[in-house]
Design a protein around this motif. Structure first.
Motif, PDB file in Angstrom:
ATOM      1  N   ARG A  73       4.854   3.476 -13.923  1.00 43.23           N
ATOM      2  CA  ARG A  73       3.829   2.465 -14.191  1.00 43.23           C
ATOM      3  C   ARG A  73       4.336   1.468 -15.219  1.00 43.23           C
ATOM      4  O   ARG A  73       4.807   1.833 -16.283  1.00 43.23           O
ATOM      5  CB  ARG A  73       2.552   3.121 -14.696  1.00 43.23           C
ATOM      6  CG  ARG A  73       1.863   3.920 -13.629  1.00 43.23           C
ATOM      7  CD  ARG A  73       0.522   4.371 -14.107  1.00 43.23           C
ATOM      8  NE  ARG A  73      -0.095   5.189 -13.074  1.00 43.23           N
ATOM      9  CZ  ARG A  73      -1.173   5.893 -13.263  1.00 43.23           C
ATOM     10  NH1 ARG A  73      -1.771   5.873 -14.439  1.00 43.23           N
ATOM     11  NH2 ARG A  73      -1.674   6.594 -12.292  1.00 43.23           N
ATOM     12  N   HIS A 107       3.750   8.809 -13.104  1.00 42.28           N
ATOM     13  CA  HIS A 107       3.275   8.031 -14.242  1.00 42.28           C
ATOM     14  C   HIS A 107       4.393   7.271 -14.955  1.00 42.28           C
ATOM     15  O   HIS A 107       4.154   6.238 -15.569  1.00 42.28           O
ATOM     16  CB  HIS A 107       2.562   8.945 -15.239  1.00 42.28           C
ATOM     17  CG  HIS A 107       1.425   9.685 -14.627  1.00 42.28           C
ATOM     18  ND1 HIS A 107       0.284   9.054 -14.185  1.00 42.28           N
ATOM     19  CD2 HIS A 107       1.260  10.995 -14.328  1.00 42.28           C
ATOM     20  CE1 HIS A 107      -0.532   9.947 -13.664  1.00 42.28           C
ATOM     21  NE2 HIS A 107       0.031  11.127 -13.732  1.00 42.28           N
ATOM     22  N   LYS A 111       0.823  -1.211   0.000  1.00 44.26           N
ATOM     23  CA  LYS A 111       0.000   0.000   0.000  1.00 44.26           C
ATOM     24  C   LYS A 111       0.852   1.254   0.000  1.00 44.26           C
ATOM     25  O   LYS A 111       0.515   2.240  -0.642  1.00 44.26           O
ATOM     26  CB  LYS A 111      -0.934  -0.011   1.204  1.00 44.26           C
ATOM     27  CG  LYS A 111      -1.987  -1.078   1.091  1.00 44.26           C
ATOM     28  CD  LYS A 111      -2.988  -0.988   2.183  1.00 44.26           C
ATOM     29  CE  LYS A 111      -4.003  -2.109   1.990  1.00 44.26           C
ATOM     30  NZ  LYS A 111      -5.192  -1.935   2.759  1.00 44.26           N
ATOM     31  N   TYR A 140       4.058   5.508  -5.757  1.00 40.13           N
ATOM     32  CA  TYR A 140       4.218   5.455  -7.204  1.00 40.13           C
ATOM     33  C   TYR A 140       2.949   5.815  -7.975  1.00 40.13           C
ATOM     34  O   TYR A 140       2.984   5.924  -9.186  1.00 40.13           O
ATOM     35  CB  TYR A 140       4.707   4.073  -7.632  1.00 40.13           C
ATOM     36  CG  TYR A 140       6.106   3.791  -7.161  1.00 40.13           C
ATOM     37  CD1 TYR A 140       7.143   4.649  -7.480  1.00 40.13           C
ATOM     38  CD2 TYR A 140       6.393   2.687  -6.371  1.00 40.13           C
ATOM     39  CE1 TYR A 140       8.427   4.411  -7.040  1.00 40.13           C
ATOM     40  CE2 TYR A 140       7.680   2.438  -5.932  1.00 40.13           C
ATOM     41  CZ  TYR A 140       8.694   3.308  -6.273  1.00 40.13           C
ATOM     42  OH  TYR A 140       9.961   3.066  -5.839  1.00 40.13           O
ATOM     43  N   SER A 141       1.829   6.015  -7.299  1.00 37.45           N
ATOM     44  CA  SER A 141       0.603   6.338  -8.019  1.00 37.45           C
ATOM     45  C   SER A 141       0.670   7.724  -8.647  1.00 37.45           C
ATOM     46  O   SER A 141       0.011   7.983  -9.648  1.00 37.45           O
ATOM     47  CB  SER A 141      -0.602   6.246  -7.094  1.00 37.45           C
ATOM     48  OG  SER A 141      -0.520   7.251  -6.090  1.00 37.45           O
ATOM     49  N   SER A 142       1.453   8.610  -8.077  1.00 36.42           N
ATOM     50  CA  SER A 142       1.532   9.953  -8.637  1.00 36.42           C
ATOM     51  C   SER A 142       2.630  10.092  -9.693  1.00 36.42           C
ATOM     52  O   SER A 142       2.716  11.114 -10.349  1.00 36.42           O
ATOM     53  CB  SER A 142       1.776  10.967  -7.521  1.00 36.42           C
ATOM     54  OG  SER A 142       3.003  10.697  -6.889  1.00 36.42           O
ATOM     55  N   ALA A 151       2.262   1.576  -3.545  1.00 38.44           N
ATOM     56  CA  ALA A 151       1.210   2.019  -4.466  1.00 38.44           C
ATOM     57  C   ALA A 151       0.908   3.498  -4.276  1.00 38.44           C
ATOM     58  O   ALA A 151       0.692   4.231  -5.240  1.00 38.44           O
ATOM     59  CB  ALA A 151      -0.048   1.191  -4.247  1.00 38.44           C
ATOM     60  N   PHE A 152       0.926   3.957  -3.035  1.00 38.28           N
ATOM     61  CA  PHE A 152       0.684   5.369  -2.762  1.00 38.28           C
ATOM     62  C   PHE A 152       1.804   6.239  -3.324  1.00 38.28           C
ATOM     63  O   PHE A 152       1.559   7.269  -3.938  1.00 38.28           O
ATOM     64  CB  PHE A 152       0.550   5.590  -1.253  1.00 38.28           C
ATOM     65  CG  PHE A 152       0.458   7.034  -0.870  1.00 38.28           C
ATOM     66  CD1 PHE A 152      -0.704   7.745  -1.082  1.00 38.28           C
ATOM     67  CD2 PHE A 152       1.542   7.683  -0.308  1.00 38.28           C
ATOM     68  CE1 PHE A 152      -0.792   9.080  -0.735  1.00 38.28           C
ATOM     69  CE2 PHE A 152       1.473   9.017   0.050  1.00 38.28           C
ATOM     70  CZ  PHE A 152       0.297   9.721  -0.167  1.00 38.28           C
TER      71      PHE A 152
END
Length: 81
Positions: A71, A68, A58, A64-66, A61-62
């Motif tokens: 990904r 791009h 989690k 690397y979610s910002s 994911a938090f």
């Protein structure tokens, strides 16, 4: 054989136990305040350590979610800028 991580947890728990016993026995207010600060710092490090072990997916994911460019699967949807 136990891992280094296990040894660090045991040392941290023992350190917290020793500090709490010493805090109960102290009468000097300034020493008590200093040891309380040390106790809170050790407790904070242990809580952060446990959180990073319990929530690695989690947290990653938090983070690397910002970003791009990190990904691995490219979506065919709208590109964010």
């Amino acid at each position: 054989m136990a891992s280094l991580d296990t040894y660090l947890r045991i040392i941290g728990i023992e350190l917290l136990a020793i500090l709490s016993i010493i805090l109960l026995l102290l009468d000097n207010r300034s020493h008590k305040r200093a040891l309380s600060t040390v106790f809170l710092v050790v407790m904070g490090f242990m809580l952060a350590h446990f959180a990073t072990h319990l929530l690695p997916g989690k947290i990653a994911a938090f983070i690397y979610s910002s970003h791009h460019e990190y990904r691995s699967v490219k979506t065919s949807g709208l590109d964010r800028t």
